[in-house]
Design an enzyme around this catalytic site. Structure first.
Site, short mmCIF file in Angstrom:
data_model
loop_
_atom_site.label_atom_id
_atom_site.label_comp_id
_atom_site.label_asym_id
_atom_site.label_seq_id
_atom_site.Cartn_x
_atom_site.Cartn_y
_atom_site.Cartn_z
N ARG A 109 38.31 51.46 40.52
CA ARG A 109 36.85 51.45 40.58
C ARG A 109 36.31 51.06 41.96
O ARG A 109 35.14 51.22 42.24
CB ARG A 109 36.30 50.52 39.48
N ASN B 283 24.57 29.58 91.84
CA ASN B 283 23.54 30.42 91.25
C ASN B 283 23.81 31.87 91.64
O ASN B 283 23.87 32.20 92.83
CB ASN B 283 22.16 30.00 91.74
N ASN C 62 35.89 44.35 89.20
CA ASN C 62 37.20 43.74 88.94
C ASN C 62 38.31 44.77 88.72
O ASN C 62 39.46 44.41 88.58
CB ASN C 62 37.12 42.81 87.72
N ALA D 261 48.28 43.40 40.38
CA ALA D 261 48.99 44.68 40.50
C ALA D 261 48.15 45.87 40.05
O ALA D 261 48.61 47.01 40.10
CB ALA D 261 50.29 44.63 39.69
N LEU E 80 47.51 37.71 38.64
CA LEU E 80 47.68 39.14 38.34
C LEU E 80 46.98 39.95 39.42
O LEU E 80 45.76 39.87 39.58
CB LEU E 80 47.09 39.47 36.97
N ALA F 298 20.09 38.02 90.73
CA ALA F 298 19.90 39.07 89.73
C ALA F 298 20.75 40.30 90.08
O ALA F 298 20.93 40.63 91.25
CB ALA F 298 18.44 39.47 89.66
C1 UD1 Z 1 39.88 41.57 32.41
C2 UD1 Z 1 39.98 41.13 30.95
C3 UD1 Z 1 38.58 40.88 30.43
C4 UD1 Z 1 37.86 39.85 31.28
C5 UD1 Z 1 37.90 40.24 32.78
C6 UD1 Z 1 37.42 39.08 33.61
C7 UD1 Z 1 41.93 42.22 29.96
C8 UD1 Z 1 42.42 43.34 29.15
N1 UD1 Z 1 40.63 42.16 30.18
O1 UD1 Z 1 39.17 42.82 32.42
O2 UD1 Z 1 38.65 40.40 29.08
O3 UD1 Z 1 36.51 39.72 30.84
O4 UD1 Z 1 39.23 40.58 33.19
O5 UD1 Z 1 37.27 39.46 34.95
O6 UD1 Z 1 42.70 41.38 30.37
N2 UD1 Z 1 46.33 43.81 36.59
C9 UD1 Z 1 47.68 43.87 36.83
N3 UD1 Z 1 48.42 44.81 36.20
C10 UD1 Z 1 47.88 45.68 35.32
C11 UD1 Z 1 46.50 45.62 35.07
C12 UD1 Z 1 45.75 44.67 35.71
O7 UD1 Z 1 48.21 43.08 37.62
O8 UD1 Z 1 48.64 46.48 34.76
C13 UD1 Z 1 45.53 42.79 37.31
C14 UD1 Z 1 44.46 43.41 38.18
O9 UD1 Z 1 44.94 43.61 39.50
C15 UD1 Z 1 43.34 42.38 38.14
C16 UD1 Z 1 43.56 41.67 36.81
O10 UD1 Z 1 44.85 41.99 36.36
O11 UD1 Z 1 43.45 41.45 39.20
C17 UD1 Z 1 42.52 42.08 35.78
O12 UD1 Z 1 42.61 43.48 35.55
P1 UD1 Z 1 41.32 44.40 35.47
O13 UD1 Z 1 41.74 45.77 35.22
O14 UD1 Z 1 40.42 44.13 36.58
O15 UD1 Z 1 40.68 43.80 34.12
P2 UD1 Z 1 39.15 43.84 33.68
O16 UD1 Z 1 38.82 45.18 33.18
O17 UD1 Z 1 38.31 43.28 34.74
CA CA Z 2 38.63 42.73 36.83
#
Ligand code: UD1
Ligand code: CA
Length: 471
Positions: free
Chosen positions: A15, A373, A382, A10, A8, A376
């Site tokens: 933050r 050699n 160049n 996307a 995942l 200094a």
């Molecule tokens: C998520 C978990 C949390 C866990 C933590 C571990 C959920 C709701 N929460 O929280 O329980 O402790 O990861 O690191 O799953 N992403 C998508 N599409 C979206 C939203 C997110 O692809 O619509 C991807 C993000 O790019 C990321 C990953 O999913 O790589 C996790 O999403 P993020 O928003 O970082 O979740 P956390 O708040 O960290």
């Molecule tokens: Ca995360």
């Protein structure tokens, strides 16, 4: 059991406060996403889809051959992203590994361990958990009285009792793909973030969800902010340094050595504080590197010594000596036993076996033969303002201090140049090239100059008293 990975990647990554997609931020020379993909490769998962945001061309371009990208049209949460990834796999596998693209410390071992448990426990889903001193923003693992998974509660939706739970969800799951797909279709988004949470699908699956608790919490560190990026980098650095030290490398103060993932260092090499080994850098054995050395995409042979130097795309042979205060730019090649010393810059330079450029020089677009050699303060001029030209200096040449070689120019084997010479014409083998104004001697100059000055002063004094008399 056929297995495919779904990463995942996307999410908005808001933050991070960055113009760069979160998963393309780098740690130890590799993007976050590449770390996750490397862990999948280590666990021998060959079939992988990465869920990306619309327009994330740079993420797509970063993917290695054979890894597919699939677009999540709207970032509606991890549950929606997982559904998009699973749909793309289209029953190619019965088991899916679902991972977050922002957990760069995951290892192939953890993934393989999760798969082993998942294979043997017969659950439709198995997740990884860890116990943290500060569970922060992670989702909390809520267990029932029998110790089985009740649900995962996101920190933002949690009450005080749930926030007090130290066991967190790592965001890494092995699932029966078809079952999770249908469970996800029933998950809503009535929570603090208005998102479809992947963990919310777990209680909808038949039977107990397996939990693999890992001992080392650093493995599951997620990166949502730059503070967490730095924490993960620190953990990766510790891991890479430990591998090198266990392989026979001495680090006097490990916390002050930075290494990237593709770096190799031979046994009995000492890395002093302030050493940074980056890109594809390979250091041999028995070397002393540092203090204060940056090596980028460079090779160092065995038994070399490099102190206070910044080196890029260069090749340093066995037993060479470099620095202190040397800058080796791309294409610098030092053959065995050569020396590039203090306040010396080289670029596109081939410096022969045992040849020395010890002090205050610029050696660019030059070939220096073995055993020569360079005095200094020598400079290879160049650049004529339009084009670069080469200087060729033969073997066993000795150049005087403060010579300029106006390229293109050649100095033959065993030749010499006089100090302060501007060498514009070739110097034949064995000859002395000298190109400077001849010295002139003016005898008793100081005495005569002093007498002149005294006479002038006397005259000025007398002129002054005549003027006063007239008044
Ligand atoms: C998520 C978990 C949390 C866990 C933590 C571990 C959920 C709701 N929460 O929280 O329980 O402790 O990861 O690191 O799953 N992403 C998508 N599409 C979206 C939203 C997110 O692809 O619509 C991807 C993000 O790019 C990321 C990953 O999913 O790589 C996790 O999403 P993020 O928003 O970082 O979740 P956390 O708040 O960290
Ligand atoms: Ca995360």
């Amino acid at each position: 059991m056929s297995v495919a990975g779904v990463v995942l990647a996307a999410g908005h990554g808001t933050r991070m406060r960055s113009g760069v997609p979160k998963v393309l931020h780098t740690l130890a020379g590799r993007t976050m996403l590449d770390w996750v993909l490397a862990a999948l490769t280590d666990a021998q998962i060959g079939r992988v889809v990465v869920v990306v945001a619309p327009g994330a061309d740079d993420v797509r371009r970063s993917l290695p051959d054979g890894v597919r990208a699939v677009v999540q049209e709207q970032q509606r949460g991890t549950g929606d992203a997982a559904a998009v990834g699973l749909a793309a796999l289209d029953d190619e596998c019965d088991t899916a590994l679902i991972l977050c693209g922002d957990t760069p410390l995951l290892t192939g071992d953890v993934i393989a361990g999760l798969l082993d448990v998942h294979r043997s426990n017969g659950s439709l889903a198995t997740l990884v958990s860890a116990t943290l001193d500060d569970a922060g923003e992670y989702g909390r693992v809520v267990r029932d009285s029998a110790g089985a998974l009740d649900c995962i509660v996101e920190a933002r939706d949690a009450g005080p009792d749930e926030l007090a739970i130290a066991e967190i969800n790592a965001g890494l799951y092995a699932v029966h793909a078809a079952s999770l797909r249908s469970a996800l279709s029933g998950v809503g988004s009535s929570n603090a973030q208005g998102e479809v949470y992947l963990p919310d699908a777990l209680p909808h699956l038949d039977g107990a969800v397996g939990i693999v608790a890992v001992d080392d919490p650093s493995i599951v560190l997620g990166v949502n902010t730059r503070v967490q990026l730095a924490a993960s980098e620190a953990a990766l650095q510790a891991r890479l340094r430990e591998e090198l030290m266990l392989g026979g490398v001495t680090m006097v103060d490990p916390g002050r050595v930075y290494v990237e993932v593709d770096v190799g260092v031979g046994t009995d090499t000492v890395l002093w504080p302030g050493t940074q080994l980056m890109g594809d850098t390979q250091v041999g054995s028995g070397c002393h590197i540092g203090p204060d050395v940056v090596l980028h995409d460079s090779i160092v042979g065995d038994g070399a010594s490099v102190v206070s130097a910044n080196i890029t795309d260069s090749d340093i042979g066995d037993s060479c000596v470099v620095g202190p205060y040397a800058r080796l730019r791309p294409g610098s090649r030092l053959r065995a036993g050569a020396k590039v010393g203090t306040f010396v810059e080289t670029k596109n330079a081939d410096i022969g076996e045992g040849a020395k450029v010890p002090h205050l020089s610029y050696a660019g677009d030059v070939e220096i033969g073995e055993g020569s050699n360079i005095g200094a303060g020598n400079i290879t001029a160049n650049y004529d303002g339009f084009r670069k030209h080469r200087t060729t200096i033969g073997a066993r040449v000795k150049t005087g201090s403060d010579c300029v070689f106006v390229a293109p120019v050649t100095v033959g084997d065993d030749a010499m140049t006089g100090a302060g010479s501007i060498i514009t014409d070739d110097v034949p083998a064995g000859a002395l090239g000298i190109a400077r104004a001849r010295q002139t001697i003016i005898e008793q100059f100081t005495e005569r100059a002093a007498a002149k000055a005294r006479a002038a002063a006397e005259q000025a004094k007398q002129g002054g008293s005549v003027a006063r008399e007239r008044e």
